[in-house]
Design a protein around this motif. Sequence first.
Motif, short mmCIF file in Angstrom:
data_model
loop_
_atom_site.label_atom_id
_atom_site.label_comp_id
_atom_site.label_asym_id
_atom_site.label_seq_id
_atom_site.Cartn_x
_atom_site.Cartn_y
_atom_site.Cartn_z
N THR A 114 121.01 42.70 68.88
CA THR A 114 122.35 43.27 68.77
C THR A 114 122.75 43.98 70.06
O THR A 114 121.93 44.70 70.66
CB THR A 114 122.42 44.28 67.61
OG1 THR A 114 122.08 43.62 66.39
CG2 THR A 114 123.82 44.88 67.49
N LYS A 115 123.96 43.77 70.49
CA LYS A 115 124.47 44.43 71.69
C LYS A 115 125.45 45.53 71.28
O LYS A 115 126.41 45.27 70.56
CB LYS A 115 125.16 43.43 72.62
CG LYS A 115 124.21 42.40 73.22
CD LYS A 115 124.95 41.47 74.18
CE LYS A 115 124.03 40.40 74.75
NZ LYS A 115 122.98 40.99 75.62
N ASP A 159 113.20 50.54 70.10
CA ASP A 159 114.20 49.58 69.62
C ASP A 159 115.18 49.12 70.70
O ASP A 159 116.15 48.45 70.40
CB ASP A 159 114.98 50.14 68.44
CG ASP A 159 114.09 50.40 67.23
OD1 ASP A 159 113.09 49.67 67.10
OD2 ASP A 159 114.39 51.32 66.46
N VAL A 160 114.97 49.52 71.95
CA VAL A 160 115.87 49.09 73.02
C VAL A 160 115.10 48.20 73.98
O VAL A 160 114.02 48.54 74.45
CB VAL A 160 116.43 50.31 73.78
CG1 VAL A 160 117.26 49.87 74.97
CG2 VAL A 160 117.27 51.17 72.84
N THR A 161 115.66 47.04 74.28
CA THR A 161 115.00 46.13 75.20
C THR A 161 115.64 46.17 76.58
O THR A 161 114.96 45.98 77.58
CB THR A 161 115.04 44.68 74.67
OG1 THR A 161 116.41 44.29 74.49
CG2 THR A 161 114.32 44.58 73.35
N THR A 166 123.97 48.10 75.70
CA THR A 166 122.58 48.28 75.29
C THR A 166 122.19 47.14 74.36
O THR A 166 122.87 46.89 73.36
CB THR A 166 122.38 49.62 74.56
OG1 THR A 166 122.75 50.69 75.42
CG2 THR A 166 120.93 49.79 74.13
N THR A 167 121.13 46.43 74.71
CA THR A 167 120.63 45.34 73.88
C THR A 167 119.42 45.84 73.09
O THR A 167 118.41 46.23 73.68
CB THR A 167 120.23 44.13 74.73
OG1 THR A 167 121.35 43.71 75.51
CG2 THR A 167 119.79 42.97 73.84
N LEU A 168 119.55 45.84 71.78
CA LEU A 168 118.46 46.29 70.92
C LEU A 168 117.42 45.20 70.75
O LEU A 168 117.68 44.02 71.04
CB LEU A 168 119.02 46.72 69.57
CG LEU A 168 120.13 47.79 69.61
CD1 LEU A 168 120.62 48.08 68.20
CD2 LEU A 168 119.64 49.04 70.28
N SER A 169 116.26 45.57 70.25
CA SER A 169 115.20 44.59 70.05
C SER A 169 115.59 43.52 69.04
O SER A 169 115.04 42.43 69.02
CB SER A 169 113.92 45.31 69.58
OG SER A 169 114.16 46.04 68.39
N THR A 170 116.58 43.84 68.19
CA THR A 170 117.06 42.86 67.21
C THR A 170 118.00 41.83 67.83
O THR A 170 118.39 40.87 67.18
CB THR A 170 117.82 43.59 66.08
OG1 THR A 170 118.91 44.32 66.66
CG2 THR A 170 116.90 44.56 65.36
N TYR A 211 119.43 47.58 79.02
CA TYR A 211 120.78 48.11 79.09
C TYR A 211 121.30 47.89 80.50
O TYR A 211 120.53 47.71 81.45
CB TYR A 211 120.83 49.59 78.73
CG TYR A 211 120.36 50.51 79.83
CD1 TYR A 211 121.28 51.08 80.71
CD2 TYR A 211 119.01 50.78 80.01
CE1 TYR A 211 120.86 51.90 81.74
CE2 TYR A 211 118.58 51.60 81.03
CZ TYR A 211 119.50 52.16 81.90
OH TYR A 211 119.07 52.98 82.91
#
Length: 310
Positions: A48-49, A72-74, A42-46, A76
């Motif tokens: 971070t994976k 907050d999730v961009t 899961t790649t977050l909007s920040t 997955y």
Amino acid sequence: MNRLAMKSPILHCLSCSGVTSSNIDQCITLVECAHECYVNTTTLSTGTKAKKFGCAEKPACLSAQGVIGKRDVTSYNTEFCPKEICNTDVDHFQEPPHTPCGDVSETDCRDPAALASICSDCETAQYCRKSCGLCRDRSNSWYENVVLFDFDPVHRTCRHSAGVSASICQSIKEQYYRVLPVVKNNYTVNHAHARHDYLILAETNSYVSITFKTNGEPLTNLQLSACKTINGLGRVDILLNNHAIQEAYNGTFGADLRWQIHKLDTNQFLNDRNFTLLIRKDSRNLSYGHYWLSRIRLESVVAHHGHHGK
């Protein structure tokens, strides 16, 4: 004593959740798997994976990356693989596809307006596999983890991967000192573990020692199905050819037998063929807690070279 494998050892997969690059080394738990290993990223909007590793039945089809409306999730994606702990790094431990991966219609699959709808469904996404991000560019080299032996120290039986020489299992010899076997249909310390058979290292000088011979295979990881008593004092030293793999180890779960992995430095044993694995109670600090040991598994890695797939 049965040293020959009656069937291949059951598949193991890495099993952790909430894993990031900063704590990946803390992911050491394995699970026995009747389906396939997977890793969900899961790649977050920040940026971070976060990864989740485990075992599950592979769906009939996999949708493309992307989550809409989830805060907050961009994006997955989930990848599956059917080999021994292949979800540690799917790119290296999965055979490349035999056929090229592309789009059925380049015109339709390049239409931004249509692509969002196409990629949101796992069945229609197969029509635009490349544009929906379902293709992975893999090299023509891939690797396979193999089980040199999966040894049951209670019943003294041994299994190994197909293609691995049975001579390794046949070479195993054991020496136990002040250990107590717990066998189902006899009695158990905890009725919840009636399905498990194990040895208890109960005394401050208890140990299990096994010797074995290899044919020069690189040793990549040691896996133990074990646990400590609930007071947390079931500490042990784990040594291979007198090299400490873990000292004063207490990383197992309390009173719950589970598999955990110990990575090995392959260069440390390159010239060795004869081995002694010693699992003993902590030699530095007196430990009156119990350490339970159910299975011992040693693995190697095999390199394959073949076709190139996308």
